[in-house]
Design a protein around this motif. Structure first.
Motif, PDB file in Angstrom:
ATOM      1  N   MET A  93       0.661  -1.108  -0.114  1.00  0.00           N
ATOM      2  CA  MET A  93       0.077  -0.126  -0.014  1.00  0.00           C
ATOM      3  C   MET A  93       0.990   1.150  -0.176  1.00  0.00           C
ATOM      4  O   MET A  93       1.374   1.599   1.232  1.00  0.00           O
ATOM      5  CB  MET A  93      -0.945   0.207   1.313  1.00  0.00           C
ATOM      6  N   ASP A  94       0.959   1.915  -1.055  1.00  0.00           N
ATOM      7  CA  ASP A  94       1.757   3.164  -1.275  1.00  0.00           C
ATOM      8  C   ASP A  94       1.000   4.312  -0.689  1.00  0.00           C
ATOM      9  O   ASP A  94       1.499   5.075  -0.039  1.00  0.00           O
ATOM     10  CB  ASP A  94       2.053   3.251  -2.727  1.00  0.00           C
ATOM     11  N   VAL A  95      -0.339   4.397  -0.917  1.00  0.00           N
ATOM     12  CA  VAL A  95      -1.111   5.532  -0.610  1.00  0.00           C
ATOM     13  C   VAL A  95      -1.330   5.673   0.870  1.00  0.00           C
ATOM     14  O   VAL A  95      -1.318   6.912   1.571  1.00  0.00           O
ATOM     15  CB  VAL A  95      -2.627   5.472  -1.117  1.00  0.00           C
ATOM     16  N   ILE A  96      -1.353   4.712   1.748  1.00  0.00           N
ATOM     17  CA  ILE A  96      -1.478   4.623   3.186  1.00  0.00           C
ATOM     18  C   ILE A  96      -0.095   4.258   3.869  1.00  0.00           C
ATOM     19  O   ILE A  96       0.370   3.059   3.231  1.00  0.00           O
ATOM     20  CB  ILE A  96      -2.658   3.994   3.712  1.00  0.00           C
ATOM     21  N   ALA A  97       0.346   4.840   4.733  1.00  0.00           N
ATOM     22  CA  ALA A  97       1.699   4.659   5.361  1.00  0.00           C
ATOM     23  C   ALA A  97       1.432   3.357   5.934  1.00  0.00           C
ATOM     24  O   ALA A  97       0.424   3.112   6.780  1.00  0.00           O
ATOM     25  CB  ALA A  97       1.966   5.628   6.664  1.00  0.00           C
ATOM     26  N   LYS A  98       2.559   2.344   5.808  1.00  0.00           N
ATOM     27  CA  LYS A  98       2.137   0.942   6.326  1.00  0.00           C
ATOM     28  C   LYS A  98       2.197   0.989   7.479  1.00  0.00           C
ATOM     29  O   LYS A  98       1.196   0.072   8.226  1.00  0.00           O
ATOM     30  CB  LYS A  98       3.632   0.159   5.975  1.00  0.00           C
ATOM     31  N   GLU A  99       2.780   1.913   8.347  1.00  0.00           N
ATOM     32  CA  GLU A  99       2.549   1.732  10.043  1.00  0.00           C
ATOM     33  C   GLU A  99       1.433   2.039  10.424  1.00  0.00           C
ATOM     34  O   GLU A  99       0.740   1.642  11.298  1.00  0.00           O
ATOM     35  CB  GLU A  99       3.444   3.025  10.402  1.00  0.00           C
ATOM     36  N   ASN A 100       0.344   2.790   9.579  1.00  0.00           N
ATOM     37  CA  ASN A 100      -0.817   3.270   9.921  1.00  0.00           C
ATOM     38  C   ASN A 100      -2.212   2.301   9.464  1.00  0.00           C
ATOM     39  O   ASN A 100      -3.388   2.340  10.035  1.00  0.00           O
ATOM     40  CB  ASN A 100      -1.153   4.638   9.500  1.00  0.00           C
ATOM     41  N   LEU A 101      -1.406   1.335   8.714  1.00  0.00           N
ATOM     42  CA  LEU A 101      -2.664   0.288   8.050  1.00  0.00           C
ATOM     43  C   LEU A 101      -3.694  -0.259   9.082  1.00  0.00           C
ATOM     44  O   LEU A 101      -4.737  -0.212   9.002  1.00  0.00           O
ATOM     45  CB  LEU A 101      -2.001  -0.530   7.060  1.00  0.00           C
ATOM     46  N   THR A 102      -3.027  -0.876   9.946  1.00  0.00           N
ATOM     47  CA  THR A 102      -3.804  -1.673  11.255  1.00  0.00           C
ATOM     48  C   THR A 102      -4.781  -0.795  11.603  1.00  0.00           C
ATOM     49  O   THR A 102      -5.920  -1.183  11.885  1.00  0.00           O
ATOM     50  CB  THR A 102      -2.842  -2.030  12.332  1.00  0.00           C
ATOM     51  N   GLY A 103      -4.251   0.620  12.195  1.00  0.00           N
ATOM     52  CA  GLY A 103      -4.922   1.598  12.754  1.00  0.00           C
ATOM     53  C   GLY A 103      -6.090   1.825  12.031  1.00  0.00           C
ATOM     54  O   GLY A 103      -7.317   2.138  12.353  1.00  0.00           O
ATOM     55  N   VAL A 104      -5.736   1.975  10.825  1.00  0.00           N
ATOM     56  CA  VAL A 104      -7.038   2.729   9.678  1.00  0.00           C
ATOM     57  C   VAL A 104      -8.165   1.619   9.630  1.00  0.00           C
ATOM     58  O   VAL A 104      -9.257   1.795   9.596  1.00  0.00           O
ATOM     59  CB  VAL A 104      -6.457   2.987   8.252  1.00  0.00           C
ATOM     60  N   LEU A 105      -7.686   0.292   9.511  1.00  0.00           N
ATOM     61  CA  LEU A 105      -8.520  -0.766   9.315  1.00  0.00           C
ATOM     62  C   LEU A 105      -9.283  -0.796  10.531  1.00  0.00           C
ATOM     63  O   LEU A 105     -10.557  -1.373  10.566  1.00  0.00           O
ATOM     64  CB  LEU A 105      -7.847  -2.223   9.235  1.00  0.00           C
ATOM     65  N   LEU A 106      -8.738  -0.988  11.880  1.00  0.00           N
ATOM     66  CA  LEU A 106      -9.511  -1.144  12.949  1.00  0.00           C
ATOM     67  C   LEU A 106     -10.716   0.056  13.247  1.00  0.00           C
ATOM     68  O   LEU A 106     -11.587   0.007  13.587  1.00  0.00           O
ATOM     69  CB  LEU A 106      -8.559  -0.965  14.254  1.00  0.00           C
TER      70      LEU A 106
END
Lengths: 348, 348
Positions: A1-14
């Motif tokens: 995922m280029d658009v969302i920072a990798k570190e944030n992905l879990t947080g965004v999904l949650l």
């Protein structure tokens, strides 16, 4: 995922899952309340408790708790400037489900509000700062005790005291900003301490036990104090003013102050370029505007026959979750319909 | 300026100036019309031409022409995906000036619409692709004759023919999408050819004479054809349907098709990352939603006593500029007020 920072992905999904669950919980609970009222003939609004024996209502309650837990965990995985605005999506889920399942009409402007919230959220997510890795609750403690943030906390406490002891007795019942102001100010501290507690628990589950530090317990204590104060004054606000007025004001103030607190404590915007920060702010303004639009145009806003609940971190819907007596004094079309239906059943 | 690409700065400033002038021109012209009606006693809407001797009306006309010229020049300095959405700002200028100078009430939702348009425009500007330097009209010719764009042009021509010859006779008067569709399709070609012509003139002024190339004259010819078709069918749309319905539909279709055409012809998004493209699209959606909100809630939308004009590249306001007879058949509060005032003067 280029658009969302990798570190944030879990947080965004949650955060997205959380909004889905919280949004859906309203509709399920409302269906439960209607069903209970239809079978027992006594509505929750006039003192009935039959909804407590209605499985659908309990299912809604569980859905909401799952959503709240997901929201809590999201704060441990992504910056508050990202998680808090995404809370607005729960109102979209609610509005869309209400349209299809409860036949509550979604106006054209409500649709524009939904589109707005989604577009704004996408902009917020794309430009959110990356979550800095945190290895110990002591790191959080250092952030919380930096001069800038201490100054913010001190200002909040002073303002809350002024509002509680000087303004509330005199203007609390006439000016909607007094009670909602207290809630929003405390709310911004709630979210910061929830984020600290969440991160500490996450680290503990990862094997780095943080429960040994007194700082973890201090954050827990702050969470408890803030959430109780917030609930107390939100109840007062809803007892005194109409939900349709309290909701958007509370949402705007709560979210703005939370972002301010997060920017000061976590220095979210320190290593961001100007374009990113401006885009994030614009995205946030768009989400706020969309929320206001939905709150002022949605039918279901005015027909809140919800009973019981607790959602201090989701201001969009929290205002419709409390046992505010004002929630049950207004009779809108749907309530009237429900009453008619019940009286028909009694006559039959 | 880090936030706006340097190459686009001139274009952005020209587009903003253009929106300011076009937005203000409406208010000036309307003041002129009112003044003319008040002195002569005959309103433009019922056949009066007294406004032609009113200096204020002419001043408004000049303001509008200056705005249109600035808009035309902006296309020579920045991508169409940037200049076209910024056109929406003219409606904000108009709405705000109408609120203060004409006492036309701006509703709360109108304010939300304004905030929306501004926030969306900022996002669009920040994420717009940089304008590629063009040294000759032949370069534009190559872009216009690449297979992808030829396919787009062919599709537009086929669709326009189908709409004009098959649908217009049968459904033109009952379905608002027929006439506005023709205008929007032709409009996207107008903007592309205007951009080519503008760039050619810019290069000519810089000393590289482009008037020697037949391609420049071909683009001029296309501009003329497209603009005439567009004006003709916009008049038909406004003669048949209410301005309040035509305006938002036309704006959404025109802007979307123009962006599509620009993306195909200039490959605006080829060297952009996904985040930029998505943000730009979201910004664009927000501007569209804000425009729809303003169009559906603003009072002045329904009170269009404008007479004469020409603004094929500013769809937001263009629909209120034409001599559509329908503009004068609806009597809203303000028109009624104006009529009362005139009849009072006659009696006096």
């Amino acid at each position: 995922m280029d658009v969302i920072a990798k570190e944030n992905l879990t947080g965004v999904l949650l955060a997205l899952v959380s909004s889905g669950f919280i949004g859906a919980s309203f509709i399920i609970k409302k269906k439960g309340l209607k069903k209970a009222a239809a079978t027992s003939g006594v509505r929750a609004g006039v003192g009935g408790y039959s909804y407590l024996s209605e499985p659908l209502w309990w299912f809604g309650m569980i859905t909401m708790i799952v959503g709240e837990v997901a929201n809590f965990v999201a704060y441990a995985f992504a910056p508050a400037v990202l998680v808090t605005p995404l809370g607005a999506l729960s109102i979209i889920v609610s509005a869309i489900l209400a349209h299809f399942l409860l036949n509550e009409k979604l106006h054209a402007q409500g649709v524009v509000g939904c589109v707005m919230c989604i577009a704004g959220s996408v902009v917020v997510v794309i430009h959110a700062p990356e979550e800095h890795p945190i290895n110990s609750v002591l790191q959080l403690w250092n952030m919380a005790t930096q001069p800038g943030f201490l100054f913010y906390v001190a200002s909040v406490i002073v303002l809350v005291f002024i509002l509680v002891f000087l303004y509330a007795p005199q203007y609390g019942n006439s000016n909607v900003l007094v009670f909602t102001g207290i809630c929003s100010l405390m709310g911004s501290l709630s979210v910061m301490s929830v984020k600290a507690l969440g991160t500490a628990l996450k680290l503990t589950f990862e094997g780095k036990n943080q429960l040994l530090y007194s700082e973890t317990w201090f954050f827990t204590f702050v969470v408890a104090i803030c959430v109780i104060t917030q609930m107390n004054y939100l109840n007062k606000a809803l007892d005194t003013f109409n939900t349709a007025i309290v909701s958007p004001i509370y949402y705007v103030m709560f979210t703005s102050l939370t972002i301010l607190a997060s920017v000061i404590m976590f220095k979210d915007w320190a290593d961001q370029n100007a374009g990113n920060v401006i885009s994030e702010i614009c995205g946030f303004i768009v989400v706020l505007s969309g929320t206001i639009l939905l709150h002022t145009t949605k039918d279901f806003e005015r027909s809140s026959s919800f009973k019981g609940g607790y959602a201090p971190l989701s201001p969009t819907l929290a205002t419709r979750l409390y046992n505010g007596s004002s929630e049950f004094t207004t009779h809108d079309e749907e309530d009237a319909m429900l009453a008619d239906q019940i009286s028909l059943q009694r006559q039959g």
